[in-house]
Write a protein that holds these residues in place. Structure first.
Motif, PDB file in Angstrom:
ATOM      1  N   ALA A 284       0.829  -1.085   0.030  1.00  0.00           N
ATOM      2  CA  ALA A 284       0.132  -0.129   0.095  1.00  0.00           C
ATOM      3  C   ALA A 284       0.745   1.205   0.062  1.00  0.00           C
ATOM      4  O   ALA A 284       1.888   1.330   0.824  1.00  0.00           O
ATOM      5  CB  ALA A 284      -0.794   0.094   1.345  1.00  0.00           C
ATOM      6  N   GLY A 285       0.477   2.307  -1.045  1.00  0.00           N
ATOM      7  CA  GLY A 285       1.010   3.655  -0.963  1.00  0.00           C
ATOM      8  C   GLY A 285       2.526   3.618  -1.337  1.00  0.00           C
ATOM      9  O   GLY A 285       3.225   4.770  -1.386  1.00  0.00           O
ATOM     10  N   TRP A 368      -7.831   3.104  -0.225  1.00  0.00           N
ATOM     11  CA  TRP A 368      -7.121   4.166  -1.056  1.00  0.00           C
ATOM     12  C   TRP A 368      -6.069   4.842  -0.515  1.00  0.00           C
ATOM     13  O   TRP A 368      -6.006   5.265   0.944  1.00  0.00           O
ATOM     14  CB  TRP A 368      -8.219   5.077  -1.941  1.00  0.00           C
ATOM     15  N   THR A 369      -4.800   5.012  -0.809  1.00  0.00           N
ATOM     16  CA  THR A 369      -3.721   5.388  -0.400  1.00  0.00           C
ATOM     17  C   THR A 369      -3.087   6.537  -1.246  1.00  0.00           C
ATOM     18  O   THR A 369      -3.028   6.217  -2.517  1.00  0.00           O
ATOM     19  CB  THR A 369      -2.828   4.456  -0.033  1.00  0.00           C
ATOM     20  N   SER A 370      -2.678   7.787  -0.544  1.00  0.00           N
ATOM     21  CA  SER A 370      -2.040   8.785  -1.423  1.00  0.00           C
ATOM     22  C   SER A 370      -0.550   8.510  -1.300  1.00  0.00           C
ATOM     23  O   SER A 370       0.033   7.945  -0.440  1.00  0.00           O
ATOM     24  CB  SER A 370      -2.459  10.138  -0.707  1.00  0.00           C
ATOM     25  N   ALA A 385       0.448  14.112  -0.099  1.00  0.00           N
ATOM     26  CA  ALA A 385      -0.899  13.746   0.164  1.00  0.00           C
ATOM     27  C   ALA A 385      -1.820  14.966   0.365  1.00  0.00           C
ATOM     28  O   ALA A 385      -3.085  14.793   0.012  1.00  0.00           O
ATOM     29  CB  ALA A 385      -0.896  13.099   1.673  1.00  0.00           C
ATOM     30  N   VAL A 414      -3.044   8.731  -6.103  1.00  0.00           N
ATOM     31  CA  VAL A 414      -3.512   7.703  -5.350  1.00  0.00           C
ATOM     32  C   VAL A 414      -3.411   6.153  -5.892  1.00  0.00           C
ATOM     33  O   VAL A 414      -3.415   6.108  -6.981  1.00  0.00           O
ATOM     34  CB  VAL A 414      -5.003   8.170  -4.807  1.00  0.00           C
ATOM     35  N   CYS A 417      -5.124   0.569  -3.767  1.00  0.00           N
ATOM     36  CA  CYS A 417      -4.448  -0.642  -3.189  1.00  0.00           C
ATOM     37  C   CYS A 417      -5.186  -1.871  -2.476  1.00  0.00           C
ATOM     38  O   CYS A 417      -4.935  -2.930  -2.381  1.00  0.00           O
ATOM     39  CB  CYS A 417      -3.057  -0.278  -2.501  1.00  0.00           C
TER      40      CYS A 417
END
Length: 559
Positions: A284-285, A368-370, A385, A414, A417
């Motif tokens: 993630a991210g 969702w990850t920024s 972010a 974004v 993930c």
């Protein structure tokens, strides 16, 4: 005169013999071989720094000085040739001497006319009827003879890289010029289908050839990397060739191409299937643009460059108020920012809706990850972010000068993930507020084992068109499509990814399809959005703050 004599002696008799023999063998093909002045195995073009979505973008190489342009090198040759429609061929030297072989008619030459050349001649193309030809110099100056008409040149322009070749259109009413960085210039009725003008190339472009109907073209790099645009099909590459490549020849019957290496040998590339990979858990991210491999010269994408005009391909687009189309557009809803709500769960035959998000609320939804980092491979693109905002029913990715970064231009990205899948359909309702930053909607491998990658809507910094690209193979080969469309209007962008094809849609209609089995990704991927600039790498910064606005995202899995 002493300098001219030295230039003549710089081209060995053995090399002239190789190219002349090759030209005779290829005279039956309707094609042009471009021998690039910068195609040296000694890297006369400095290596560029990869950038933006670091899997594909790059800094433009610096201009080659005049001395390096006209110095002989092992793989730059001394002749260029063009096949005559009656079976003969013409060759031209750097000094503008044009010679006939096999009965090809002569109509004049820069050398015969006593023209003073500021730069060496690097390309030659005949008219379709064989009644004339054009010669082009490395500064883009064009000389026309016989029934060849002059449609323009780059002789008065500043070029990031020298011109290395040219190709004529089917009717002879236009031509393309190609630079060593893969920048394409169109004149007359020649259309722009894409370029490598601002991406990382391990070796320079050395030549181009048009398809027989002039609806596409191939570019070839000195290491054998091949880039296909328009209706030109990718048939393989010699990427990494140790003998260097001098040019490309196309068969008008089979539409296959043959590459010519530094030994004067014609080699037909073959496609290598993409190996499957074992998926791992998504990270993630992870900022996009941190691939495990460095892209090679077989890496076309099309961010804007000073040597690349805006695509002119046009495709009619239905309005959003007529959702009765082959693929989903959305459900008319005046309360939505774009006037369209997400499609129904059963909107796509043979598929079931697996995920939908209308971006309501005031923060990123779960899953969702920024991004917050410099874009991998492009330290000039900063993501933060704070530039990702959910507000008023929109996901907005904002690009503006940020006081927290000394007023540098900062953008965002974004990753979806939390949801990944192998094969499926994705639909995104979006627009850009204006030109400047590049906006990308893409599928990225969930295990970060790049490539593959599917960019199904990439603006490249313009507001008048978009591109789509499939990245495939260990050498990061690419299959690129271009579309002219007003990106400031709301559109529904779709990609349908199956084991045998990748289909691109806009507002419910298909605008591009990839069907080559070796190009189709086969590992789980995630839906990502991002914007970027190239301010620190020589490109113009945006003139004002801009945003990528996303109303909703919708995903489907096969039944």
């Amino acid at each position: 005169m002493r300098k001219i004599q030295q230039l003549r002696e710089a081209v060995s008799k053995q090399k002239r013999r190789r190219i002349a023999l090759l030209a005779g063998a290829c005279g039956v093909l309707a094609a042009t071989i471009g021998v690039g002045v910068s195609a040296s195995a000694h890297d006369t073009v400095p290596a560029a720094i990869s950038s933006t979505k670091a899997s594909t973008k790059a800094k433009p190489a610096q201009a080659v000085n005049a001395a390096s342009v006209i110095s002989a090198s092992p793989y730059s040759g001394g002749h260029l040739m063009s096949a005559d429609s009656r079976g003969g061929y013409l060759t031209v030297t750097w000094l503008g001497d044009i010679t006939s072989h096999g009965g090809a008619p002569l109509f004049g030459s820069p050398a015969l006319s006593g023209v003073h050349l500021s730069k060496p001649i690097v390309g030659l193309a005949t008219t379709p009827d064989g009644g004339g030809y054009w010669a082009v110099a490395s500064d883009g100056g064009v000389f026309s003879y016989g029934d060849a008409k002059f449609y323009g040149s780059t002789g008065a322009m500043h070029l990031n890289q020298p011109i290395v070749g040219m190709a004529a259109t089917q009717d002879g009413d236009g031509y393309w010029l190609v630079a060593a960085d893969g920048g394409i210039f169109t004149f007359g009725d020649a259309k722009f289908y894409g370029s490598t003008g601002a991406i990382h190339l391990n070796r320079p472009i050395v030549g181009m050839a048009a398809t027989p109907n002039a609806d596409g073209y191939w570019l070839v790099a000195s290491d054998g990397g091949v880039f296909s645009y328009g209706d030109a099909q990718f048939h393989g590459t010699l990427g990494g060739s140790s003998n260097g490549v001098l040019g490309i020849v196309v068969s008008p019957l089979t539409l296959d191409y043959t590459l010519v290496n530094g030994d004067g040998i014609a080699v037909t590339p073959t496609l290598t299937p993409t190996a499957s990979a074992t998926p791992t858990s998504p990270t993630a991210g992870t900022p996009r643009g941190t691939p495990p491999k460095t892209p090679s010269s077989t890496t076309p994408s099309t961010p804007p460059t000073t040597t690349t005009p805006t695509p002119t391909t046009t495709t009619p687009t239905p309005t959003a108020t007529t959702p009765n189309t082959p693929y989903p557009v959305g459900t008319p809803d005046s309360s939505e920012p774009s006037g369209m709500a997400p499609p129904a769960p059963n909107a796509l035959s043979g598929y079931a809706q697996s995920y939908v998000n209308d971006f309501t609320g005031s923060s990123l939804p779960a899953g969702w990850t920024s991004f917050t980092a410099c874009a991998g491979g492009n330290p000039c693109t900063q993501w933060d972010a704070s530039h990702v905002v959910v507000n008023g029913g929109l996901l907005q990715i904002n690009t503006n000068q940020d006081p927290a970064y000394n007023n540098e231009w900062v953008s965002g990205g974004v990753c979806g993930c939390g949801q990944s899948q192998a094969y499926g359909a994705y639909f995104v309702r979006s627009r850009v507020t204006g030109a400047g930053p590049a906006a990308v909607e893409l599928l990225w491998p969930a295990n970060n084992s790049w490539p593959p990658e599917i960019d199904f809507n990439e603006t490249t910094g313009v507001s008048t068109g978009t591109t789509s690209t499939v990245h495939f193979g260990a050498a990061n080969n690419q299959d690129v499509r271009t579309l002219s469309i007003d990106m400031t209007q709301w559109h529904t962008w779709g990609v349908i990814w199956t084991p045998t094809s990748v289909t691109y849609t806009v507002d419910g209609n298909v605008w591009g399809t990839v069907t080559n089995p070796s190009e189709i990704p086969n590992i789980p991927m995630t839906l990502d959005f991002q914007t970027a600039t190239w301010c620190g790498q020589g490109w113009a910064c945006p003139s004002s703050a801009q945003s990528l606005d996303i109303d909703w995202a919708d995903e489907y899995t096969p039944n």
